[in-house]
Design a protein around this motif. Structure first.
Motif, PDB file in Angstrom:
ATOM      1  N   SER A   1      38.980 149.311  41.939  1.00  0.00           N
ATOM      2  CA  SER A   1      40.206 149.067  42.703  1.00  0.00           C
ATOM      3  C   SER A   1      39.902 148.113  43.859  1.00  0.00           C
ATOM      4  CB  SER A   1      40.771 150.379  43.236  1.00  0.00           C
ATOM      5  OG  SER A   1      39.866 150.982  44.136  1.00  0.00           O
ATOM      6  N   SER A   2      40.949 147.461  44.370  1.00  0.00           N
ATOM      7  CA  SER A   2      40.790 146.512  45.467  1.00  0.00           C
ATOM      8  C   SER A   2      42.005 146.599  46.386  1.00  0.00           C
ATOM      9  CB  SER A   2      40.636 145.091  44.915  1.00  0.00           C
ATOM     10  OG  SER A   2      40.647 144.130  45.959  1.00  0.00           O
ATOM     11  N   THR A   3      41.796 146.236  47.624  1.00  0.00           N
ATOM     12  CA  THR A   3      42.909 146.163  48.581  1.00  0.00           C
ATOM     13  C   THR A   3      43.295 144.720  48.898  1.00  0.00           C
ATOM     14  OG1 THR A   3      41.351 146.246  50.438  1.00  0.00           O
ATOM     15  CG2 THR A   3      42.257 148.352  49.661  1.00  0.00           C
ATOM     16  N   ASP A   4      42.637 143.771  48.231  1.00  0.00           N
ATOM     17  CA  ASP A   4      42.894 142.342  48.467  1.00  0.00           C
ATOM     18  C   ASP A   4      44.051 141.906  47.575  1.00  0.00           C
ATOM     19  OD1 ASP A   4      42.584 139.726  49.382  1.00  0.00           O
ATOM     20  OD2 ASP A   4      41.056 139.246  47.882  1.00  0.00           O
ATOM     21  N   ASN A   5      45.260 142.391  47.892  1.00  0.00           N
ATOM     22  CA  ASN A   5      46.347 142.254  46.934  1.00  0.00           C
ATOM     23  C   ASN A   5      47.256 141.068  47.216  1.00  0.00           C
ATOM     24  OD1 ASN A   5      47.813 143.113  49.150  1.00  0.00           O
ATOM     25  ND2 ASN A   5      48.017 145.225  48.412  1.00  0.00           N
ATOM     26  N   GLY A   6      48.140 140.814  46.241  1.00  0.00           N
ATOM     27  CA  GLY A   6      49.183 139.805  46.396  1.00  0.00           C
ATOM     28  C   GLY A   6      48.831 138.416  45.915  1.00  0.00           C
ATOM     29  N   HIS A   7      47.634 138.211  45.391  1.00  0.00           N
ATOM     30  CA  HIS A   7      47.207 136.885  44.946  1.00  0.00           C
ATOM     31  C   HIS A   7      45.975 137.060  44.050  1.00  0.00           C
ATOM     32  CE1 HIS A   7      44.702 137.841  48.391  1.00  0.00           C
ATOM     33  NE2 HIS A   7      43.821 136.965  47.956  1.00  0.00           N
ATOM     34  N   ILE A   8      45.433 135.959  43.553  1.00  0.00           N
ATOM     35  CA  ILE A   8      44.158 135.993  42.832  1.00  0.00           C
ATOM     36  C   ILE A   8      43.096 135.418  43.758  1.00  0.00           C
ATOM     37  CG2 ILE A   8      42.867 135.288  40.780  1.00  0.00           C
ATOM     38  CD1 ILE A   8      45.568 134.544  39.495  1.00  0.00           C
ATOM     39  N   HIS A   9      42.093 136.218  44.048  1.00  0.00           N
ATOM     40  CA  HIS A   9      40.937 135.704  44.789  1.00  0.00           C
ATOM     41  C   HIS A   9      39.797 135.513  43.790  1.00  0.00           C
ATOM     42  CE1 HIS A   9      37.793 135.248  47.835  1.00  0.00           C
ATOM     43  NE2 HIS A   9      37.062 135.976  47.002  1.00  0.00           N
ATOM     44  N   ILE A  10      39.172 134.338  43.805  1.00  0.00           N
ATOM     45  CA  ILE A  10      38.068 134.027  42.901  1.00  0.00           C
ATOM     46  C   ILE A  10      36.857 133.630  43.725  1.00  0.00           C
ATOM     47  CG2 ILE A  10      37.264 132.582  40.997  1.00  0.00           C
ATOM     48  CD1 ILE A  10      40.245 132.083  40.329  1.00  0.00           C
ATOM     49  N   SER A  11      35.730 134.282  43.492  1.00  0.00           N
ATOM     50  CA  SER A  11      34.478 133.941  44.166  1.00  0.00           C
ATOM     51  C   SER A  11      33.453 133.471  43.143  1.00  0.00           C
ATOM     52  CB  SER A  11      33.911 135.153  44.909  1.00  0.00           C
ATOM     53  OG  SER A  11      34.472 135.265  46.201  1.00  0.00           O
ATOM     54  N   GLY A  12      32.663 132.457  43.534  1.00  0.00           N
ATOM     55  CA  GLY A  12      31.680 131.880  42.635  1.00  0.00           C
ATOM     56  C   GLY A  12      30.265 132.364  42.899  1.00  0.00           C
ATOM     57  N   ARG A  13      29.439 132.277  41.870  1.00  0.00           N
ATOM     58  CA  ARG A  13      28.024 132.605  41.966  1.00  0.00           C
ATOM     59  C   ARG A  13      27.318 131.655  42.940  1.00  0.00           C
ATOM     60  NH1 ARG A  13      25.657 134.561  36.469  1.00  0.00           N
ATOM     61  NH2 ARG A  13      23.832 133.486  37.272  1.00  0.00           N
ATOM     62  N   SER A  14      26.100 132.024  43.294  1.00  0.00           N
ATOM     63  CA  SER A  14      25.334 131.200  44.241  1.00  0.00           C
ATOM     64  C   SER A  14      24.619 130.038  43.571  1.00  0.00           C
ATOM     65  CB  SER A  14      24.298 132.074  44.952  1.00  0.00           C
ATOM     66  OG  SER A  14      23.369 132.601  44.014  1.00  0.00           O
ATOM     67  N   ASP A  15      24.556 130.054  42.226  1.00  0.00           N
ATOM     68  CA  ASP A  15      23.742 129.057  41.520  1.00  0.00           C
ATOM     69  C   ASP A  15      24.571 128.103  40.674  1.00  0.00           C
ATOM     70  OD1 ASP A  15      24.539 130.989  39.749  1.00  0.00           O
ATOM     71  OD2 ASP A  15      22.555 131.428  38.941  1.00  0.00           O
ATOM     72  N   VAL A  16      25.811 127.831  41.102  1.00  0.00           N
ATOM     73  CA  VAL A  16      26.712 127.003  40.286  1.00  0.00           C
ATOM     74  C   VAL A  16      27.314 125.849  41.083  1.00  0.00           C
ATOM     75  CG1 VAL A  16      27.332 128.909  38.746  1.00  0.00           C
ATOM     76  CG2 VAL A  16      28.665 128.524  40.828  1.00  0.00           C
ATOM     77  N   ASP A  17      26.700 125.473  42.186  1.00  0.00           N
ATOM     78  CA  ASP A  17      27.346 124.536  43.104  1.00  0.00           C
ATOM     79  C   ASP A  17      27.774 123.226  42.452  1.00  0.00           C
ATOM     80  OD1 ASP A  17      26.647 126.564  44.766  1.00  0.00           O
ATOM     81  OD2 ASP A  17      25.598 125.319  46.232  1.00  0.00           O
ATOM     82  N   ASP A  18      26.979 122.717  41.515  1.00  0.00           N
ATOM     83  CA  ASP A  18      27.281 121.430  40.880  1.00  0.00           C
ATOM     84  C   ASP A  18      27.566 121.580  39.391  1.00  0.00           C
ATOM     85  OD1 ASP A  18      26.839 119.831  43.265  1.00  0.00           O
ATOM     86  OD2 ASP A  18      24.718 120.316  43.018  1.00  0.00           O
ATOM     87  N   ASP A  19      27.913 122.780  38.964  1.00  0.00           N
ATOM     88  CA  ASP A  19      28.165 123.048  37.544  1.00  0.00           C
ATOM     89  C   ASP A  19      29.392 122.276  37.064  1.00  0.00           C
ATOM     90  OD1 ASP A  19      28.677 124.130  35.025  1.00  0.00           O
ATOM     91  OD2 ASP A  19      27.982 126.117  35.599  1.00  0.00           O
ATOM     92  N   ALA A  20      29.230 121.490  35.997  1.00  0.00           N
ATOM     93  CA  ALA A  20      30.319 120.647  35.489  1.00  0.00           C
ATOM     94  C   ALA A  20      31.146 121.332  34.410  1.00  0.00           C
ATOM     95  CB  ALA A  20      29.736 119.347  34.928  1.00  0.00           C
ATOM     96  N   ARG A  21      30.778 122.553  34.016  1.00  0.00           N
ATOM     97  CA  ARG A  21      31.437 123.159  32.858  1.00  0.00           C
ATOM     98  C   ARG A  21      32.892 123.542  33.120  1.00  0.00           C
ATOM     99  NH1 ARG A  21      27.473 127.809  30.961  1.00  0.00           N
ATOM    100  NH2 ARG A  21      27.270 128.077  33.230  1.00  0.00           N
ATOM    101  N   ALA A  22      33.314 123.615  34.378  1.00  0.00           N
ATOM    102  CA  ALA A  22      34.708 123.954  34.683  1.00  0.00           C
ATOM    103  C   ALA A  22      35.601 122.729  34.786  1.00  0.00           C
ATOM    104  CB  ALA A  22      34.778 124.747  35.986  1.00  0.00           C
TER     105      ALA A  22
END
Length: 319
Positions: A134-155
């Motif tokens: 469960s989460s209390t961060d409601n009302g939107h989508i929050h997305i957090s990234g890994r620490s090792d993907v700073d220059d990842d081109a796959r997205a």
């Protein structure tokens, strides 16, 4: 009380950059008219434990986050109407499905908070396996990234709205047939291989011919060489047939009494043949050397795996 990271950030002049995969997804969603925030507000900046909206987050996974890189997005519904809340929830659902299926375009995501159309808020976390809480961060989508993907081109080409409309299919769906466990093993192997390839001589510290190059890009380059070789070999075969046809025509003309400088014609044909053959041989040599380096790098990466990881990898048909 604000963190030391916040004070360091102020002293450094407030440097800020959003990591590449987050920026790519933000651009795709904004193209649909959605509001997608990334820059931290004061509450984020002055939190005693700064998180991923800030460029000095201390919540990195699987390792520390690089300064001054931010790695979080907030995708907002268009309004508070049921239809728009459902639209937002459906975007989250598609990203979650894709993350569990191992779709490359979302493998940069560490966790996601989302609220369904009925107001239930959850967190989906992949650190490393998938867990829901469960989460209390409601009302939107929050997305957090890994620490090792700073220059990842796959997205770069990942579009959850287009994928949902197409039934979850797109050019980025390699890996859709994996189980979640297989997808996680594949993902972990990708990061290991990328790290190893940074030390492969021909890749020159993660670049090939001046362009960023991870494991996916290296295999793309090899595939391009294969395609070019096939085209050249086909052209070489066609050229050989044309040469034979020309020789037959020359012989027929000579027998008919026509004066032809056959030596000059044959010399020109031989030169063109040598040019094509030389190019084919050059590409074949480059292909063989790169494949040898891929094999050596892969062996080194696999050798670094634990017995359990190796056993899991052996059970993955896509590796």
């Amino acid at each position: 009380m604000a963190s030391q990271g916040y004070r360091d950030w102020l002293k450094a002049g407030k440097p800020y950059s959003l990591i590449r995969p987050a920026k790519a997804l933000q651009k795709k969603l904004r193209a649909y008219g959605l509001t997608v925030y990334d820059y931290p507000n004061d509450a984020h900046l002055t939190a005693s434990t700064p998180e991923d909206h800030t460029p000095f987050s201390v919540t990195g996974w699987p390792g520390p986050n690089a300064r001054w890189k931010a790695r979080a997005l907030d995708v907002m519904p268009r309004s508070e109407s049921y239809a728009h809340r459902k639209e937002n929830a459906d975007i989250a659902r598609q990203i979650i499905r894709d993350r569990n299926a191992g779709v490359p375009g979302v493998m940069w995501i560490k966790y996601l908070n989302w609220t369904d159309e009925n107001g239930t808020c959850r967190q989906e976390r992949w650190t490393p396996g998938h867990a829901t809480r469960s989460s209390t961060d409601n009302g939107h989508i929050h997305i957090s990234g890994r620490s090792d993907v700073d220059d990842d081109a796959r997205a770069d080409d990942y579009d959850p709205i287009a994928r949902a409309a197409a039934g979850g299919k797109s050019p980025t769906t390699e890996g859709d047939d994996m189980t979640p466990d297989q997808a996680q093993q594949f993902d972990d192997m990708q990061w290991r291989l990328d790290a190893v390839f940074a030390n492969v001589p021909a890749v020159r510290g993660g670049r090939y011919m001046g362009k960023p190059l991870g494991v996916n890009k290296l295999y793309e380059h090899l595939a391009a060489i294969d395609t070019t070789l096939a085209q050249l070999q086909s052209a070489d075969a066609a050229s050989a047939q044309r040469e034979q046809d020309m020789l037959n025509a020359l012989k027929a003309l000579a027998q008919g009494g026509t004066s032809i400088d056959t030596a000059a014609v044959l010399a020109r044909i031989d030169q063109r043949t040598a040019d094509v053959t030389g190019l084919v041989e050059q590409l074949q040599a480059e292909n063989a050397e790169l494949r040898a380096q891929v094999a050596r790098a892969t062996e080194a990466a696999i050798a670094d795996l634990s017995p359990a990881e190796r056993a899991a990898l052996d059970g993955n048909p896509d590796n």
